[in-house]
Design a protein around this motif. Structure first.
Motif, PDB file in Angstrom:
ATOM      1  N   LEU A 431       9.448  -7.880   6.313  1.00 28.06           N
ATOM      2  CA  LEU A 431      10.837  -7.569   5.995  1.00 28.06           C
ATOM      3  C   LEU A 431      11.028  -7.290   4.510  1.00 28.06           C
ATOM      4  N   VAL A 432      10.149  -7.869   3.690  1.00 31.16           N
ATOM      5  CA  VAL A 432      10.249  -7.631   2.245  1.00 31.16           C
ATOM      6  C   VAL A 432       9.663  -6.274   1.879  1.00 31.16           C
ATOM      7  N   VAL A 433       8.429  -6.017   2.295  1.00 30.36           N
ATOM      8  CA  VAL A 433       7.770  -4.771   1.871  1.00 30.36           C
ATOM      9  C   VAL A 433       8.423  -3.538   2.478  1.00 30.36           C
ATOM     10  N   PHE A 434       9.082  -3.706   3.633  1.00 28.14           N
ATOM     11  CA  PHE A 434       9.815  -2.591   4.224  1.00 28.14           C
ATOM     12  C   PHE A 434      11.327  -2.778   4.096  1.00 28.14           C
ATOM     13  N   GLY A 435      11.735  -3.709   3.241  1.00 26.67           N
ATOM     14  CA  GLY A 435      13.159  -3.941   3.001  1.00 26.67           C
ATOM     15  C   GLY A 435      13.749  -2.890   2.088  1.00 26.67           C
ATOM     16  N   ARG A 436      15.029  -3.061   1.792  1.00 30.72           N
ATOM     17  CA  ARG A 436      15.758  -2.068   1.013  1.00 30.72           C
ATOM     18  C   ARG A 436      15.165  -1.850  -0.374  1.00 30.72           C
ATOM     19  N   LYS A 437      14.610  -2.896  -0.968  1.00 36.62           N
ATOM     20  CA  LYS A 437      14.124  -2.797  -2.337  1.00 36.62           C
ATOM     21  C   LYS A 437      12.720  -2.225  -2.434  1.00 36.62           C
ATOM     22  N   TYR A 438      11.866  -2.508  -1.432  1.00 38.72           N
ATOM     23  CA  TYR A 438      10.451  -2.147  -1.558  1.00 38.72           C
ATOM     24  C   TYR A 438       9.963  -1.128  -0.534  1.00 38.72           C
ATOM     25  N   TRP A 439      10.819  -0.636   0.364  1.00 39.59           N
ATOM     26  CA  TRP A 439      10.327   0.273   1.408  1.00 39.59           C
ATOM     27  C   TRP A 439       9.751   1.546   0.804  1.00 39.59           C
ATOM     28  N   ARG A 440      10.390   2.045  -0.237  1.00 43.84           N
ATOM     29  CA  ARG A 440       9.905   3.278  -0.876  1.00 43.84           C
ATOM     30  C   ARG A 440       8.537   3.051  -1.513  1.00 43.84           C
ATOM     31  N   THR A 441       8.375   1.921  -2.185  1.00 44.43           N
ATOM     32  CA  THR A 441       7.085   1.584  -2.792  1.00 44.43           C
ATOM     33  C   THR A 441       5.999   1.465  -1.731  1.00 44.43           C
ATOM     34  N   THR A 442       6.330   0.836  -0.600  1.00 42.19           N
ATOM     35  CA  THR A 442       5.345   0.636   0.458  1.00 42.19           C
ATOM     36  C   THR A 442       4.914   1.955   1.079  1.00 42.19           C
ATOM     37  N   VAL A 443       5.871   2.836   1.357  1.00 41.45           N
ATOM     38  CA  VAL A 443       5.530   4.133   1.952  1.00 41.45           C
ATOM     39  C   VAL A 443       4.651   4.945   1.008  1.00 41.45           C
ATOM     40  N   LEU A 444       4.995   4.952  -0.269  1.00 38.20           N
ATOM     41  CA  LEU A 444       4.189   5.688  -1.248  1.00 38.20           C
ATOM     42  C   LEU A 444       2.802   5.065  -1.387  1.00 38.20           C
ATOM     43  N   THR A 445       2.729   3.731  -1.326  1.00 36.68           N
ATOM     44  CA  THR A 445       1.432   3.047  -1.395  1.00 36.68           C
ATOM     45  C   THR A 445       0.541   3.464  -0.230  1.00 36.68           C
ATOM     46  N   LEU A 446       1.109   3.539   0.967  1.00 35.61           N
ATOM     47  CA  LEU A 446       0.340   3.964   2.132  1.00 35.61           C
ATOM     48  C   LEU A 446      -0.199   5.382   1.946  1.00 35.61           C
ATOM     49  N   VAL A 447       0.635   6.260   1.417  1.00 39.37           N
ATOM     50  CA  VAL A 447       0.209   7.653   1.203  1.00 39.37           C
ATOM     51  C   VAL A 447      -0.904   7.720   0.163  1.00 39.37           C
ATOM     52  N   ILE A 448      -0.753   6.980  -0.926  1.00 35.36           N
ATOM     53  CA  ILE A 448      -1.746   7.028  -2.015  1.00 35.36           C
ATOM     54  C   ILE A 448      -3.100   6.508  -1.541  1.00 35.36           C
ATOM     55  N   TRP A 449      -3.103   5.348  -0.894  1.00 34.54           N
ATOM     56  CA  TRP A 449      -4.364   4.774  -0.413  1.00 34.54           C
ATOM     57  C   TRP A 449      -5.007   5.682   0.631  1.00 34.54           C
ATOM     58  N   LEU A 450      -4.214   6.235   1.533  1.00 36.46           N
ATOM     59  CA  LEU A 450      -4.758   7.090   2.578  1.00 36.46           C
ATOM     60  C   LEU A 450      -5.446   8.311   1.976  1.00 36.46           C
ATOM     61  N   THR A 451      -4.774   9.011   1.081  1.00 36.43           N
ATOM     62  CA  THR A 451      -5.353  10.222   0.481  1.00 36.43           C
ATOM     63  C   THR A 451      -6.543   9.890  -0.415  1.00 36.43           C
ATOM     64  N   LEU A 452      -6.446   8.791  -1.145  1.00 33.78           N
ATOM     65  CA  LEU A 452      -7.538   8.406  -2.039  1.00 33.78           C
ATOM     66  C   LEU A 452      -8.821   8.115  -1.262  1.00 33.78           C
ATOM     67  N   ILE A 453      -8.702   7.317  -0.203  1.00 35.27           N
ATOM     68  CA  ILE A 453      -9.895   6.915   0.548  1.00 35.27           C
ATOM     69  C   ILE A 453     -10.497   8.101   1.300  1.00 35.27           C
ATOM     70  N   ILE A 454      -9.653   9.019   1.779  1.00 30.70           N
ATOM     71  CA  ILE A 454     -10.187  10.212   2.435  1.00 30.70           C
ATOM     72  C   ILE A 454     -11.082  10.987   1.472  1.00 30.70           C
ATOM     73  N   ILE A 455     -10.640  11.126   0.226  1.00 31.62           N
ATOM     74  CA  ILE A 455     -11.445  11.854  -0.768  1.00 31.62           C
ATOM     75  C   ILE A 455     -12.680  11.048  -1.153  1.00 31.62           C
ATOM     76  N   TYR A 456     -12.469   9.766  -1.473  1.00 32.18           N
ATOM     77  CA  TYR A 456     -13.575   8.966  -2.011  1.00 32.18           C
ATOM     78  C   TYR A 456     -14.706   8.800  -1.009  1.00 32.18           C
ATOM     79  N   PHE A 457     -14.387   8.301   0.176  1.00 37.63           N
ATOM     80  CA  PHE A 457     -15.451   8.079   1.156  1.00 37.63           C
ATOM     81  C   PHE A 457     -15.851   9.368   1.857  1.00 37.63           C
ATOM     82  N   GLY A 458     -14.955  10.353   1.868  1.00 37.18           N
ATOM     83  CA  GLY A 458     -15.360  11.649   2.393  1.00 37.18           C
ATOM     84  C   GLY A 458     -16.489  12.255   1.577  1.00 37.18           C
ATOM     85  N   LEU A 459     -16.439  12.048   0.261  1.00 40.02           N
ATOM     86  CA  LEU A 459     -17.507  12.556  -0.610  1.00 40.02           C
ATOM     87  C   LEU A 459     -18.683  11.578  -0.683  1.00 40.02           C
TER      88      LEU A 459
END
Length: 614
Positions: A431-459
């Motif tokens: 409820l905190v990480v997806f709450g009003r204050k942190y939901w935007r941070t959490t969604v962006l964090t998911l996007v950053i980690w997803l794209t980063l790991i695809i590149i890093y381990f893909g190579l």
């Protein structure tokens, strides 16, 4: 009546004809009634530190100051980066150096288990096996006469009627062009490595049986599960025992893997090893950063990933010398049993102990650290620790049962504080990480980690797909990545953590897209490999920085869960990587183009994140 005075503040205004300045004092203290009968509580002032404001206060006119006391260690009580533990442990001293160094070594076997699969399934030339009575036939002639160019199909004839005498084939059909092909049932492999066998050769994972991507995915699925669950496990049972338990599992099952008798057994064990390896990676990182404080959290958090890059170089050298996959698996597994010898001495996270209210263990740890650091602890430091224990932990601590029983008496006066603290301790992290204050941070964090790991381990895991010598390419990429990680520390301290992440995400993406500008052909493949290695090294630095950056985005009560959300995205990315490289059958550069787009998307997500101060 009993309790703690957590923190108070005193302000003295020195006013005359003109304002001369002010004094601010922070008071830490505690009180506890020594007898059950009414009386005056025993009050202990633990620490009182004054901060002078305005240079005018330094003049002699106010009051004479006693001579300064020379201390053997730097006083951190007025350091803005200090907390109650760093005042006694220091930001980074001998004790911290010893254990952060040893904990960094746990990244090496973890990387071995992840990366050695590349060499255990290294490409080796193969062809349809010759019948037993045609073993003397030259391999090149056999392949040219009997099978398709891909080495997976064989002419559909009765080979029992064909003989080889005096260097000539007898009864070989003359109308070969009109004959059909059938799938090979058995294969022969190149003997360039002598009797050493790869995993592909051992279980015949070629042609229609080529399921190496699914075999690799088993490890990555286990790693994804470990990334998600490791935070909860270490929060529940502590960093120390969680780490060493999964080191044991990783080491023992890694050795058992060498005795696999089937692909199914191999895949099952890889799931377990993947779970254990990711848990070791995550928990060792958390423990490392919780042993230090201040700017050293960023520095040590990045350096903790340095052994990963070094492991790539070591893996290349070990795999070059040991070509048999079973022997290689034993070499990277069972020697690390020696690391279990530090289990007894390995310290628990002091911050976890404080959060759990386990003051006896914490006191013992601080005293051991002070002894190694050569520092002297204040005589009343234990009461400072008592004042810092969260209220919920005090109630749970068996030693505080008497306080818990008397809590009802003071509930009316402390109801406001109790409600506030319960909200902090018992809040649902989702409820905190997806709450009003942190939901935007959490969604962006998911996007950053997803794209980063695809590149890093893909190579990282598929650099061999681009051609060239797999051993040389991996060693060079690992060495340059290690240098890149070291340089990234200075870049982060100078440019800031978000700007560094932005550069280290955007540049690898552009390098991957730039491979489209390299002229096609075998002679120009070196250019593609060079751009891929540059991208891998830059994204490797990003991979070292992102855990620390993510941890800084969330408050303490959900910080571990916030990092776990990033690990969840990385787990999904790990599962996607093998499928990504299947697209090279449609276009050789399509996987790199997708990675390039991921780099741009990740860079945009980073620009939308809030910056943090180191």
């Amino acid at each position: 009546m009993s309790g703690v005075l957590r923190r108070g503040s005193l302000n003295f205004d020195c006013v005359g004809n003109t304002t001369r300045g002010s004094l601010d004092a922070n008071l830490y203290g505690g009180y506890r009634e020594t007898k059950p009968t009414p009386g005056t509580p025993e009050i202990s002032v633990i620490a009182m530190d004054f901060r002078r404001h305005s240079d005018d206060l330094k003049k002699v006119g106010l009051m004479p100051l006693p001579p300064a006391v020379v201390q053997s260690a730097k006083d951190l009580s007025q350091d803005v980066d200090s907390d109650v533990l760093s005042i006694f442990l220091g930001h980074y001293r001998k004790w911290s150096f010893l254990w952060t160094f040893l904990l960094c070594l746990f990244q090496i076997p973890t990387t071995f288990h992840l990366f050695m699969f590349v060499f255990q399934t290294a490409p080796k030339d193969y062809w349809c096996a010759r019948p037993a009575h045609l073993q003397q036939l030259d391999i090149a002639e056999w392949r040219n006469l009997s099978q398709s160019p891909n080495g997976c199909q064989l002419l559909d004839i009765d080979y029992s009627q064909v003989t080889f005498e005096n260097g000539q084939l007898i009864n070989w059909p003359s109308d070969v062009a009109n004959l059909s092909y059938t799938q090979c049932q058995q294969f022969e492999f190149s003997d360039v490595d002598g009797d050493a066998k790869t995993l592909v050769q051992e279980f015949g994972l070629v042609c229609g049986n080529n399921i190496t991507s699914f075999v690799e995915m088993c490890f990555l699925m286990g790693a994804a599960a470990g990334a998600v669950l490791s935070g909860w496990i270490s929060d529940r049972f502590g960093r120390r025992h969680t780490l060493m338990t999964f080191v044991t599992i990783q080491t023992i099952f890694g050795g058992i893997l060498a005795f696999s008798t089937s692909v199914a057994m191999f895949m099952s064990l890889r799931v377990i090893i993947g779970f254990a390896s990711m848990t070791v990676t995550v928990v060792s990182f958390v423990l490392v950063v919780e042993l230090v404080s201040g700017k050293w959290r960023t520095i040590i958090g990045i350096l903790n990933i340095l052994p990963v890059a070094i492991s790539y170089v070591l893996s290349s050298g070990i795999a070059y010398l040991i070509r048999d996959w079973r022997i290689l698996q034993l070499v990277i597994s069972w020697p690390w049993l020696v690391m279990l010898s530090i289990w007894y001495w390995l310290p628990e996270s002091p911050r976890w102990l404080l959060a759990q209210g386990r003051l006896e263990e914490l006191t013992r740890l601080i005293e051991q650290a002070a002894k190694m650091n050569g520092t002297t602890l204040p005589s009343n430091y234990q009461k400072t620790l008592e004042a810092a224990v969260p209220m919920a932990a005090q109630v749970k601590d068996p030693s505080q049962t008497e306080i818990a029983g008397q809590a009802e008496e003071t509930k009316a006066t402390d109801v406001e504080e109790v409600k506030t603290h319960d909200l902090e301790i018992h809040v649902n992290p989702i409820l905190v990480v997806f709450g009003r204050k942190y939901w935007r941070t959490t969604v962006l964090t998911l996007v950053i980690w997803l794209t980063l790991i695809i590149i890093y381990f893909g190579l990282t895991l598929h650099l061999s797909n681009l051609g060239g010598n797999i051993y040389i390419n991996s060693a060079v990429a690992g060495a340059v990545e290690a240098l890149s990680i070291c340089i990234s520390i200075f870049v982060v301290l100078k440019a800031g953590i978000r700007r560094s992440l932005l550069g280290y995400m955007l540049l690898p993406g552009l390098c991957c897209l730039a491979t489209n500008l390299v002229p096609h052909g075998e002679d120009n493949q070196t250019g593609v490999i060079a751009l891929a290695i540059i991208a891998k090294c830059l994204i490797g630095a990003n991979n070292a920085i992102i855990p620390t950056y993510t941890a800084m985005q969330y408050p303490t009560i959900v910080r571990n869960f916030g990092v776990g959300m990033g690990n969840l995205a990385s787990g999904i990315a790990l599962i996607m990587v093998p499928s990504l490289w299947q697209l090279e059958h449609y276009d050789a550069l399509l996987p790199l183009n997708i990675m390039g787009v991921c780099g741009i998307i990740g860079a945009v997500a980073i620009t939308l994140m809030k910056d943090v101060e180191l």
